[in-house]
Design a protein around this motif. Sequence first.
Motif, PDB file in Angstrom:
ATOM      1  N   ILE A  79      81.008  65.460 -15.473  1.00 29.53           N
ATOM      2  CA  ILE A  79      81.076  64.071 -15.016  1.00 29.53           C
ATOM      3  C   ILE A  79      79.674  63.481 -15.052  1.00 29.53           C
ATOM      4  O   ILE A  79      78.686  64.200 -15.087  1.00 29.53           O
ATOM      5  N   GLN A  80      79.616  62.161 -15.053  1.00 30.67           N
ATOM      6  CA  GLN A  80      78.327  61.477 -15.020  1.00 30.67           C
ATOM      7  C   GLN A  80      78.267  60.596 -13.784  1.00 30.67           C
ATOM      8  O   GLN A  80      79.242  59.918 -13.453  1.00 30.67           O
ATOM      9  N   VAL A  82      84.793  61.498  -6.809  1.00 31.41           N
ATOM     10  CA  VAL A  82      85.440  62.103  -7.964  1.00 31.41           C
ATOM     11  C   VAL A  82      86.882  62.383  -7.566  1.00 31.41           C
ATOM     12  O   VAL A  82      87.152  62.969  -6.519  1.00 31.41           O
ATOM     13  N   VAL A  96      89.165  63.685 -14.798  1.00 29.71           N
ATOM     14  CA  VAL A  96      88.730  63.140 -13.512  1.00 29.71           C
ATOM     15  C   VAL A  96      88.432  61.653 -13.657  1.00 29.71           C
ATOM     16  O   VAL A  96      88.157  61.160 -14.745  1.00 29.71           O
ATOM     17  N   VAL A 111      85.888  58.737 -11.848  1.00 28.53           N
ATOM     18  CA  VAL A 111      84.688  58.618 -11.025  1.00 28.53           C
ATOM     19  C   VAL A 111      84.570  57.187 -10.528  1.00 28.53           C
ATOM     20  O   VAL A 111      84.721  56.234 -11.295  1.00 28.53           O
TER      21      VAL A 111
END
Length: 72
Positions: A5-6, A38, A45, A47
């Motif tokens: 993830i970012q 998240v 996912v 975010v």
Amino acid sequence: MSATIQCPYCNAPRVTGGFDNYSPFYVNCPECSRRYIVEPVRNGVVVYRDGEAPCCSDPDCRATEMAGSGQE
């Protein structure tokens, strides 16, 4: 399942995984020290920035709503 993830604030990558269920959770970014949400979903996912998620995707709001309804 694991996912990369970012951070929605600084775009710092982070690997997260080992989801036991689909409950959303908070992550503290080690780069910019900001908190984000998240939420595991069927294909990966989602975010959210803290404060921008719908109530059902915000861990604090979700806990408050579910406690009031008597469901878990």
